[in-house]
Motif scaffolding. Structure first.
Motif, mmCIF file in Angstrom:
data_model
loop_
_atom_site.group_PDB
_atom_site.id
_atom_site.type_symbol
_atom_site.label_atom_id
_atom_site.label_comp_id
_atom_site.label_asym_id
_atom_site.label_seq_id
_atom_site.Cartn_x
_atom_site.Cartn_y
_atom_site.Cartn_z
ATOM 1 N N ALA A 32 -27.363 -27.629 35.955
ATOM 2 C CA ALA A 32 -26.686 -26.368 36.259
ATOM 3 C C ALA A 32 -26.149 -25.710 34.999
ATOM 4 C CB ALA A 32 -25.551 -26.613 37.251
ATOM 5 N N GLY A 33 -25.596 -26.517 34.101
ATOM 6 C CA GLY A 33 -25.081 -25.972 32.858
ATOM 7 C C GLY A 33 -26.174 -25.367 31.998
ATOM 8 N N ALA A 34 -27.327 -26.033 31.949
ATOM 9 C CA ALA A 34 -28.438 -25.521 31.147
ATOM 10 C C ALA A 34 -28.966 -24.203 31.695
ATOM 11 C CB ALA A 34 -29.558 -26.565 31.104
ATOM 12 N N VAL A 35 -29.067 -24.100 33.016
ATOM 13 C CA VAL A 35 -29.530 -22.848 33.632
ATOM 14 C C VAL A 35 -28.536 -21.723 33.353
ATOM 15 C CG1 VAL A 35 -30.032 -21.686 35.816
ATOM 16 C CG2 VAL A 35 -30.881 -24.001 35.418
ATOM 17 N N ALA A 38 -28.700 -20.442 29.876
ATOM 18 C CA ALA A 38 -29.895 -19.628 29.640
ATOM 19 C C ALA A 38 -29.814 -18.267 30.319
ATOM 20 C CB ALA A 38 -31.130 -20.381 30.118
ATOM 21 N N GLY A 39 -28.694 -17.978 30.983
ATOM 22 C CA GLY A 39 -28.508 -16.657 31.576
ATOM 23 C C GLY A 39 -28.672 -16.572 33.062
ATOM 24 N N GLY A 40 -29.061 -17.692 33.721
ATOM 25 C CA GLY A 40 -29.186 -17.699 35.169
ATOM 26 C C GLY A 40 -27.921 -18.226 35.819
ATOM 27 N N ALA A 41 -28.013 -18.560 37.106
ATOM 28 C CA ALA A 41 -26.890 -19.139 37.841
ATOM 29 C C ALA A 41 -27.210 -20.593 38.141
ATOM 30 C CB ALA A 41 -26.637 -18.377 39.141
ATOM 31 N N GLY A 42 -26.381 -21.498 37.638
ATOM 32 C CA GLY A 42 -26.591 -22.927 37.854
ATOM 33 C C GLY A 42 -25.857 -23.399 39.090
ATOM 34 N N ALA A 43 -26.544 -24.143 39.955
ATOM 35 C CA ALA A 43 -25.942 -24.624 41.202
ATOM 36 C C ALA A 43 -25.882 -26.147 41.211
ATOM 37 C CB ALA A 43 -26.731 -24.124 42.407
ATOM 38 N N ILE A 44 -24.682 -26.682 41.361
ATOM 39 C CA ILE A 44 -24.470 -28.114 41.477
ATOM 40 C C ILE A 44 -24.485 -28.479 42.957
ATOM 41 C CG2 ILE A 44 -22.842 -30.001 41.063
ATOM 42 C CD1 ILE A 44 -21.663 -28.205 38.787
ATOM 43 N N LYS A 70 -15.766 -33.281 37.783
ATOM 44 C CA LYS A 70 -16.424 -33.788 36.583
ATOM 45 C C LYS A 70 -17.695 -33.007 36.264
ATOM 46 C CE LYS A 70 -14.893 -38.645 36.743
ATOM 47 N NZ LYS A 70 -15.361 -40.060 36.836
ATOM 48 N N GLU A 71 -18.511 -32.778 37.295
ATOM 49 C CA GLU A 71 -19.786 -32.104 37.063
ATOM 50 C C GLU A 71 -19.600 -30.618 36.750
ATOM 51 O OE1 GLU A 71 -22.506 -33.675 36.565
ATOM 52 O OE2 GLU A 71 -21.756 -35.636 37.219
ATOM 53 N N LEU A 72 -18.635 -29.980 37.395
ATOM 54 C CA LEU A 72 -18.363 -28.578 37.087
ATOM 55 C C LEU A 72 -17.873 -28.446 35.652
ATOM 56 C CD1 LEU A 72 -18.203 -25.640 37.965
ATOM 57 C CD2 LEU A 72 -15.920 -26.097 38.877
ATOM 58 N N ASN A 73 -16.987 -29.325 35.237
ATOM 59 C CA ASN A 73 -16.481 -29.282 33.863
ATOM 60 C C ASN A 73 -17.603 -29.542 32.856
ATOM 61 O OD1 ASN A 73 -13.846 -28.729 34.668
ATOM 62 N ND2 ASN A 73 -13.267 -30.895 34.765
ATOM 63 N N LYS A 74 -18.506 -30.454 33.196
ATOM 64 C CA LYS A 74 -19.648 -30.720 32.321
ATOM 65 C C LYS A 74 -20.514 -29.469 32.171
ATOM 66 C CE LYS A 74 -23.738 -33.688 31.870
ATOM 67 N NZ LYS A 74 -24.497 -34.835 32.468
ATOM 68 N N ALA A 75 -20.785 -28.805 33.286
ATOM 69 C CA ALA A 75 -21.590 -27.582 33.242
ATOM 70 C C ALA A 75 -20.896 -26.497 32.426
ATOM 71 C CB ALA A 75 -21.855 -27.085 34.656
ATOM 72 N N ARG A 76 -19.575 -26.389 32.566
ATOM 73 C CA ARG A 76 -18.814 -25.391 31.811
ATOM 74 C C ARG A 76 -18.920 -25.646 30.303
ATOM 75 N NH1 ARG A 76 -18.310 -21.300 35.167
ATOM 76 N NH2 ARG A 76 -16.777 -21.527 36.826
ATOM 77 N N ARG A 77 -18.876 -26.911 29.911
ATOM 78 C CA ARG A 77 -18.989 -27.241 28.483
ATOM 79 C C ARG A 77 -20.359 -26.847 27.944
ATOM 80 N NH1 ARG A 77 -16.346 -31.981 30.280
ATOM 81 N NH2 ARG A 77 -18.289 -33.176 30.226
ATOM 82 N N ILE A 78 -21.370 -27.031 28.760
ATOM 83 C CA ILE A 78 -22.732 -26.693 28.332
ATOM 84 C C ILE A 78 -22.947 -25.186 28.323
ATOM 85 C CG2 ILE A 78 -25.182 -26.869 28.954
ATOM 86 C CD1 ILE A 78 -24.478 -29.620 30.219
ATOM 87 N N LYS A 80 -20.638 -22.560 28.507
ATOM 88 C CA LYS A 80 -19.724 -21.735 27.716
ATOM 89 C C LYS A 80 -19.694 -20.280 28.201
ATOM 90 C CE LYS A 80 -19.884 -24.483 23.469
ATOM 91 N NZ LYS A 80 -20.526 -25.663 24.085
ATOM 92 N N GLY A 81 -19.178 -20.088 29.395
ATOM 93 C CA GLY A 81 -19.060 -18.738 29.946
ATOM 94 C C GLY A 81 -20.148 -18.364 30.924
ATOM 95 N N GLY A 82 -21.116 -19.239 31.159
ATOM 96 C CA GLY A 82 -22.183 -18.943 32.103
ATOM 97 C C GLY A 82 -21.720 -19.042 33.544
ATOM 98 N N VAL A 83 -22.590 -18.662 34.456
ATOM 99 C CA VAL A 83 -22.272 -18.637 35.885
ATOM 100 C C VAL A 83 -22.676 -19.964 36.529
ATOM 101 C CG1 VAL A 83 -22.727 -17.471 38.084
ATOM 102 C CG2 VAL A 83 -22.562 -16.136 35.965
ATOM 103 N N VAL A 84 -21.676 -20.664 37.089
ATOM 104 C CA VAL A 84 -21.913 -21.980 37.689
ATOM 105 C C VAL A 84 -21.206 -22.071 39.032
ATOM 106 C CG1 VAL A 84 -21.683 -24.474 37.428
ATOM 107 C CG2 VAL A 84 -21.994 -23.043 35.395
ATOM 108 N N GLY A 85 -21.892 -22.604 40.029
ATOM 109 C CA GLY A 85 -21.288 -22.756 41.350
ATOM 110 C C GLY A 85 -21.797 -23.999 42.040
ATOM 111 N N PHE A 86 -21.544 -24.061 43.350
ATOM 112 C CA PHE A 86 -21.926 -25.223 44.149
ATOM 113 C C PHE A 86 -22.808 -24.821 45.321
ATOM 114 C CE2 PHE A 86 -18.174 -27.054 42.117
ATOM 115 C CZ PHE A 86 -18.585 -28.358 41.871
ATOM 116 N N ASN A 87 -23.700 -25.732 45.682
ATOM 117 C CA ASN A 87 -24.403 -25.667 46.956
ATOM 118 C C ASN A 87 -23.726 -26.687 47.871
ATOM 119 O OD1 ASN A 87 -26.406 -26.771 48.973
ATOM 120 N ND2 ASN A 87 -27.611 -25.077 48.175
ATOM 121 N N ILE A 88 -23.148 -26.222 48.979
ATOM 122 C CA ILE A 88 -22.416 -27.096 49.894
ATOM 123 C C ILE A 88 -22.985 -26.916 51.296
ATOM 124 C CG2 ILE A 88 -20.158 -27.735 50.817
ATOM 125 C CD1 ILE A 88 -18.880 -26.450 48.364
ATOM 126 N N MET A 89 -23.526 -27.979 51.859
ATOM 127 C CA MET A 89 -24.161 -27.899 53.174
ATOM 128 C C MET A 89 -23.125 -27.865 54.298
ATOM 129 S SD MET A 89 -27.442 -30.453 52.939
ATOM 130 C CE MET A 89 -26.406 -31.917 52.906
#
Length: 351
Positions: A32-35, A38-44, A70-78, A80-89
Motif C-alpha cells: 500500500a505504501g509503494a502504491v 507512486a501516486g495511486g491509492a494504497g489499500a491495506i 503498525k501497517e498504516l504507519n509503515k505505509a505512511r513512512r514509505i 510520505k504524504g501519499g493516499v493510504v486507506g483500508f479495505n474492511i469487509m
C-alpha cells in the motif's frame, strides 16, 4: 490514453488508480505504501491483519487492531504524504471496531464490501475519512445510495464497482457470473454510473466512480475509462511486484499459473471465490472437508462445525508460502503474469 489526476475531497491522486485490498496479508503496509508513493491509492486489507502478532490465536481482535496501526504507519513512512486507506469487509466480525480503528489511526479512506456497508457512515461519524462502498450491480448501488441518503443524509465520497472478473470473494451469484460477459457487464457499469449521477444531482457534488475486475493491461484500463469511470482498481497485477507483502512462493504461483488454472471455488463464507488451482482447491471442490484447528472469529455467521475448511487458515498458509495447501485468491487475468515487476512499472504500464 493519458489520465489526469483525481481529486476526492481534499485527497489528490496523481495517478487515478486504486490498489485493491487483498487479504490475508497480501496487501499490507509495504504494498500500500509503494502504491501511494507512486501516486495511486494504497489499500491495506484489514482481514486477519494481525496474523503475525504473537497473541493472534488467543487475542485475535486485539492483535488485528494493533496490526492495523503498525501497517498504516509503515505505509505512511514509505509514502510520505501519499493516499493510504483500508479495505474492511462488512462480513467481518467486529466490523465496527475495525472501522473505528481505521478512523482513529488516521486512514485517508475506507473501502467496504462483502456485504452492503449500510452503517459505515455511523461508525466513522465525526471524521474526515473518505468512505466508499463496493458494489457489483446497479441494484446494490441503488440500495446503498438510497439508504445512505435517507439515514445519513449523505452520499459516498467515491464508489467502487467490482466486476465479475475480480479476485477473491465475488459479489455475484453463480447464475450472475454465467450471465455477465464483457458486453453485458459494460452495460451494467453504465447503469451504475447513471444511478450515481442521480445522487450527484440530488447532493450537488461529484461522486467519483472506480472500476475494478480484470483490469490487467493498458487496453483494459482504457476500456474502463471510456465507460466514464474516474479511476480503476487493480489487484492481481500488484501481487507479482517486489513490494507485495506476500511470500515469494505466493507470487511465483501467479507467474506459473496457466489460464486453465484460474478457477471458481466454494468459500465457507457463502460466496463464490476465484483462486489458482492447487491441491487445496481441487480437494475442496471434490467435496473434502478440513475441520478448523481453532476458530479465530473472522466472519459473521460462520459455523465452524459445518464449514468445509477455515478461510483464515487457508489464506494464512498461502500468504506464508504454502502454495499447495493454502488458498491462492486471484483475479481472472492472474495467469497473464509472466515476471516480477515493481509497483511503479505496473502503474506506468496501466495509466
Amino acid at each position: 490514453m493519458k489520465q489526469k489526476e483525481l481529486k476526492i475531497g481534499d485527497l489528490t491522486l496523481r495517478r487515478p488508480i486504486f490498489q485493491g485490498g487483498m487479504g490475508v496479508g497480501v496487501s499490507l503496509g509495504g504494498l500500500a505504501g509503494a502504491v501511494a508513493a507512486a501516486g495511486g491509492a494504497g489499500a491495506i486489507s484489514a482481514a486477519q491483519i494481525g496474523f503475525r502478532e504473537p497473541d493472534f490465536d488467543t487475542r485475535t481482535l486485539e492483535a488485528n487492531l494493533r496490526a492495523m496501526d503498525k501497517e498504516l504507519n509503515k505505509a505512511r513512512r514509505i509514502a510520505k504524504g501519499g493516499v493510504v486507506g483500508f479495505n474492511i469487509m462488512v462480513a467481518m466480525q467486529h466490523y465496527a471496531d475495525y472501522v473505528r480503528q481505521a478512523v482513529k489511526g488516521g486512514a485517508d479512506f475506507i473501502v467496504s464490501g462483502a456485504g452492503l456497508p449500510v452503517d459505515l457512515p455511523g461508525y466513522a461519524a465525526g471524521s474526515d475519512v473518505k468512505l466508499a462502498p463496493i458494489v457489483s450491480t446497479e441494484k446494490s448501488a441503488a440500495v446503498i445510495l438510497k439508504y445512505w441518503a435517507k439515514k445519513w443524509n449523505r452520499v459516498p465520497d467515491f464508489l467502487v464497482i467490482e466486476g465479475p472478473k475480480a479476485g477473491g470473494h465475488l459479489g455475484f451469484t453463480g447464475e450472475q457470473l454465467s450471465f455477465f460477459d464483457a458486453v453485458t457487464y459494460r452495460e451494467e457499469v453504465k447503469r451504475i454510473i447513471a444511478k450515481v449521477q442521480e445522487y450527484e444531482e440530488k447532493f450537488s457534488g461529484k461522486i467519483p466512480v472506480v472500476l475494478g475486475g480484470g483490469i490487467s493491461s493498458r487496453e483494459k484500463a482504457d476500456e474502463a475509462f471510456a465507460l466514464g469511470v474516474d479511476a480503476i482498481q487493480v489487484a492481481s497485477r500488484f501481487v507479482t511486484t517486489e513490494e507485495c507483502d506476500a511470500d515469494e512462493r505466493y507470487k511465483q504461483a501467479y507467474i506459473k499459473a496457466r489460464k486453465e488454472d484460474v478457477m471458481l471455488v466454494k468459500s465457507p463464507v457463502g460466496m463464490p471465490g476465484r483462486a489458482i488451482r492447487n491441491s487445496l482447491a481441487e480437494r475442496v471442490m471434490g467435496g473434502e472437508k478440513f475441520p478448523p484447528k481453532r476458530c479465530r472469529g473472522c466472519i459473521k455467521g460462520c459455523k465452524p462445525a459445518e464449514i468445509p475448511y477455515c478461510i483464515t487458515e487457508a489464506l494464512i498458509q498461502a500468504v506464508k508460502g504454502d502454495a499447495e495447501n493454502g488458498l491462492l485468491f486471484c483475479g481472472a487475468d492472474a495467469w497473464k503474469a509472466e515476471r516480477m515487476e515493481t509497483v511503479q512499472e505496473v502503474i506506468d504500464d496501466l495509466v
